[in-house]
Design a protein around this motif. Structure first.
Motif, PDB file in Angstrom:
ATOM      1  N   ILE A  71       0.892  -1.208   0.256  1.00 10.73           N
ATOM      2  CA  ILE A  71      -0.255   0.059  -0.198  1.00 10.73           C
ATOM      3  C   ILE A  71       0.850   1.122  -0.029  1.00 10.73           C
ATOM      4  CG2 ILE A  71      -1.909   2.077   1.412  1.00 10.73           C
ATOM      5  CD1 ILE A  71      -2.904  -0.808   2.489  1.00 10.73           C
ATOM      6  N   LEU A  72       0.973   1.707  -1.285  1.00 11.54           N
ATOM      7  CA  LEU A  72       1.401   3.588  -0.794  1.00 11.54           C
ATOM      8  C   LEU A  72       0.792   4.087  -0.583  1.00 11.54           C
ATOM      9  CD1 LEU A  72       2.086   3.425  -4.574  1.00 11.54           C
ATOM     10  CD2 LEU A  72       4.206   4.038  -3.162  1.00 11.54           C
ATOM     11  N   SER A  73       1.400   4.727   0.553  1.00 14.29           N
ATOM     12  CA  SER A  73       0.531   6.459   0.588  1.00 14.29           C
ATOM     13  C   SER A  73       1.050   7.620   0.697  1.00 14.29           C
ATOM     14  CB  SER A  73       0.554   5.767   2.524  1.00 14.29           C
ATOM     15  OG  SER A  73      -0.376   6.750   3.349  1.00 14.29           O
ATOM     16  N   LEU A  74      -0.195   8.579   1.193  1.00 15.30           N
ATOM     17  CA  LEU A  74       0.980   9.952   0.299  1.00 15.30           C
ATOM     18  C   LEU A  74       0.169  10.924   2.021  1.00 15.30           C
ATOM     19  CD1 LEU A  74       2.352  11.978  -1.002  1.00 15.30           C
ATOM     20  CD2 LEU A  74       0.516  12.886  -2.469  1.00 15.30           C
ATOM     21  N   ILE A  75      -0.047  11.683   2.297  1.00 15.52           N
ATOM     22  CA  ILE A  75      -0.336  11.897   3.575  1.00 15.52           C
ATOM     23  C   ILE A  75      -0.063  13.451   3.682  1.00 15.52           C
ATOM     24  CG2 ILE A  75       1.004  11.618   5.694  1.00 15.52           C
ATOM     25  CD1 ILE A  75      -1.297  11.516   7.016  1.00 15.52           C
ATOM     26  N   LEU A  76      -1.032  14.559   3.403  1.00 21.11           N
ATOM     27  CA  LEU A  76       0.038  15.948   2.959  1.00 21.11           C
ATOM     28  C   LEU A  76       0.028  16.453   4.990  1.00 21.11           C
ATOM     29  CD1 LEU A  76      -2.573  17.478   1.116  1.00 21.11           C
ATOM     30  CD2 LEU A  76      -0.410  16.667   0.788  1.00 21.11           C
ATOM     31  N   SER A  77       0.400  17.609   5.156  1.00 21.09           N
ATOM     32  CA  SER A  77       0.922  17.709   6.645  1.00 21.09           C
ATOM     33  C   SER A  77       0.471  18.840   7.203  1.00 21.09           C
ATOM     34  CB  SER A  77       2.826  18.858   6.278  1.00 21.09           C
ATOM     35  OG  SER A  77       3.827  17.584   6.074  1.00 21.09           O
ATOM     36  N   TYR A  78      -0.400  19.357   6.787  1.00 23.99           N
ATOM     37  CA  TYR A  78      -1.181  20.533   7.526  1.00 23.99           C
ATOM     38  C   TYR A  78      -2.508  19.508   7.424  1.00 23.99           C
ATOM     39  CZ  TYR A  78      -4.507  23.721   9.264  1.00 23.99           C
ATOM     40  OH  TYR A  78      -5.357  24.648   8.968  1.00 23.99           O
ATOM     41  N   SER A  79      -3.020  19.840   6.769  1.00 24.43           N
ATOM     42  CA  SER A  79      -4.754  18.592   7.023  1.00 24.43           C
ATOM     43  C   SER A  79      -4.433  17.421   7.239  1.00 24.43           C
ATOM     44  CB  SER A  79      -4.724  18.986   5.806  1.00 24.43           C
ATOM     45  OG  SER A  79      -4.450  18.163   4.334  1.00 24.43           O
ATOM     46  N   ARG A  80      -3.922  16.502   7.316  1.00 21.26           N
ATOM     47  CA  ARG A  80      -3.325  14.848   6.913  1.00 21.26           C
ATOM     48  C   ARG A  80      -3.946  14.490   6.599  1.00 21.26           C
ATOM     49  NH1 ARG A  80      -0.649  17.110  11.013  1.00 21.26           N
ATOM     50  NH2 ARG A  80       0.629  16.069  12.123  1.00 21.26           N
ATOM     51  N   TYR A  81      -4.735  14.666   5.909  1.00 16.47           N
ATOM     52  CA  TYR A  81      -5.565  14.528   3.963  1.00 16.47           C
ATOM     53  C   TYR A  81      -4.662  13.780   3.258  1.00 16.47           C
ATOM     54  CZ  TYR A  81      -8.245  13.690   0.285  1.00 16.47           C
ATOM     55  OH  TYR A  81      -9.351  13.378  -0.261  1.00 16.47           O
ATOM     56  N   ARG A  82      -5.095  11.961   3.312  1.00 20.39           N
ATOM     57  CA  ARG A  82      -4.110  10.844   3.149  1.00 20.39           C
ATOM     58  C   ARG A  82      -4.853  10.224   1.460  1.00 20.39           C
ATOM     59  NH1 ARG A  82      -4.953   7.869   8.461  1.00 20.39           N
ATOM     60  NH2 ARG A  82      -5.152  10.576   9.351  1.00 20.39           N
ATOM     61  N   ILE A  83      -4.229   9.840   0.689  1.00 21.15           N
ATOM     62  CA  ILE A  83      -4.660   9.092  -0.266  1.00 21.15           C
ATOM     63  C   ILE A  83      -4.004   7.661  -0.234  1.00 21.15           C
ATOM     64  CG2 ILE A  83      -5.105   8.941  -2.682  1.00 21.15           C
ATOM     65  CD1 ILE A  83      -4.792  11.978  -2.812  1.00 21.15           C
ATOM     66  N   TYR A  84      -4.952   6.845  -0.432  1.00 22.64           N
ATOM     67  CA  TYR A  84      -3.861   5.151   0.084  1.00 22.64           C
ATOM     68  C   TYR A  84      -3.887   4.700  -1.413  1.00 22.64           C
ATOM     69  CZ  TYR A  84      -3.954   5.399   4.860  1.00 22.64           C
ATOM     70  OH  TYR A  84      -3.896   5.395   6.609  1.00 22.64           O
ATOM     71  N   LYS A  85      -2.997   3.484  -1.660  1.00 19.99           N
ATOM     72  CA  LYS A  85      -3.330   3.000  -3.588  1.00 19.99           C
ATOM     73  C   LYS A  85      -2.162   1.255  -2.575  1.00 19.99           C
ATOM     74  CE  LYS A  85      -3.301   2.215  -7.618  1.00 19.99           C
ATOM     75  NZ  LYS A  85      -4.641   1.406  -8.737  1.00 19.99           N
ATOM     76  N   VAL A  86      -3.235   0.419  -3.040  1.00 20.53           N
ATOM     77  CA  VAL A  86      -3.137  -0.608  -3.133  1.00 20.53           C
ATOM     78  C   VAL A  86      -2.482  -1.609  -4.312  1.00 20.53           C
ATOM     79  CG1 VAL A  86      -3.770  -3.271  -2.920  1.00 20.53           C
ATOM     80  CG2 VAL A  86      -4.762  -1.139  -2.143  1.00 20.53           C
ATOM     81  N   SER A  87      -1.189  -1.994  -4.766  1.00 15.82           N
ATOM     82  CA  SER A  87      -0.530  -2.553  -5.641  1.00 15.82           C
ATOM     83  C   SER A  87      -0.263  -3.973  -5.197  1.00 15.82           C
ATOM     84  CB  SER A  87       0.578  -1.815  -6.286  1.00 15.82           C
ATOM     85  OG  SER A  87       1.513  -2.446  -6.785  1.00 15.82           O
ATOM     86  N   LEU A  88       0.908  -4.717  -5.594  1.00 19.39           N
ATOM     87  CA  LEU A  88       0.848  -6.014  -6.076  1.00 19.39           C
ATOM     88  C   LEU A  88       2.768  -5.767  -6.854  1.00 19.39           C
ATOM     89  CD1 LEU A  88      -1.751  -8.384  -7.774  1.00 19.39           C
ATOM     90  CD2 LEU A  88      -1.832  -8.297  -5.675  1.00 19.39           C
TER      91      LEU A  88
END
Length: 174
Positions: free
Chosen positions: A23-40
């Motif tokens: 799982i890739l995870s990107l999270i913004l510093s201020y809002s803590r908004y995150r995006i996850y992506k599953v990959s093989l």
């Protein structure tokens, strides 16, 4: 923003197949908004696609991307005694999008704690071992991601989805 992989975790599908998922995870510093992506896979192409899609979803590009020493980003790890070496292809990707790559010091996970803590997502996903196929796993991760972005974040006391708009003002245009 902070970027990380949760790597090579075995997941049993409802058909009994054992998948090694990431799982890739990107999270913004201020809002803590995150995006996850599953990959093989953990390929650089998967990483580029994920970041491209994430930047589109965010409506902009963070000025700085804090990463660990993942091989898709670094040719040589950053240590206390070395600045490391960013992979030329990833550096070109960063230059094209206009963000700075800031690798963490190897062995210092607290330096990117914003992205490490949400990886507890796996604790929740373990409950679905043997109950979902790969497509359903992706949908479950999307739903968990949405729920996390709509809940009050315990560290900052804000709901990420409500504060992403403020942070978008500081993102570079696509």
């Amino acid at each position: 923003a902070q970027l990380d992989w949760k790597e090579s975790v075995p997941f049993i599908t409802k058909e009994g197949e054992v998948l090694e998922v990431n799982i890739l995870s990107l999270i913004l510093s201020y809002s803590r908004y995150r995006i996850y992506k599953v990959s093989l896979t953990k390929s650089q192409e998967v990483l580029f696609h994920f970041l491209n899609e994430a930047f589109i979803q965010l409506g902009g590009v963070p000025k700085e991307l804090l990463t660990d020493n993942m091989k898709t980003v670094m040719d040589e790890s950053r240590t206390e005694y070395s600045s490391g070496k960013v992979n030329a292809k990833f550096q070109q990707f960063a230059d094209d999008y206009g963000f700075t790559v800031k690798p963490c010091v190897a062995g210092k996970p607290w330096s990117k704690g914003k992205v490490e803590a949400p990886m507890k997502l796996w604790d929740e996903l373990y409950a679905y071992n043997g109950k979902l196929n790969y497509e359903q796993l992706n949908e479950k991760v999307r739903l968990i991601n949405e729920r996390h972005n709509c809940q009050v974040h315990s560290e900052i006391g804000r709901i990420p989805k409500l504060h992403i708009q403020k942070e978008k003002d500081f993102l570079s245009p696509l």
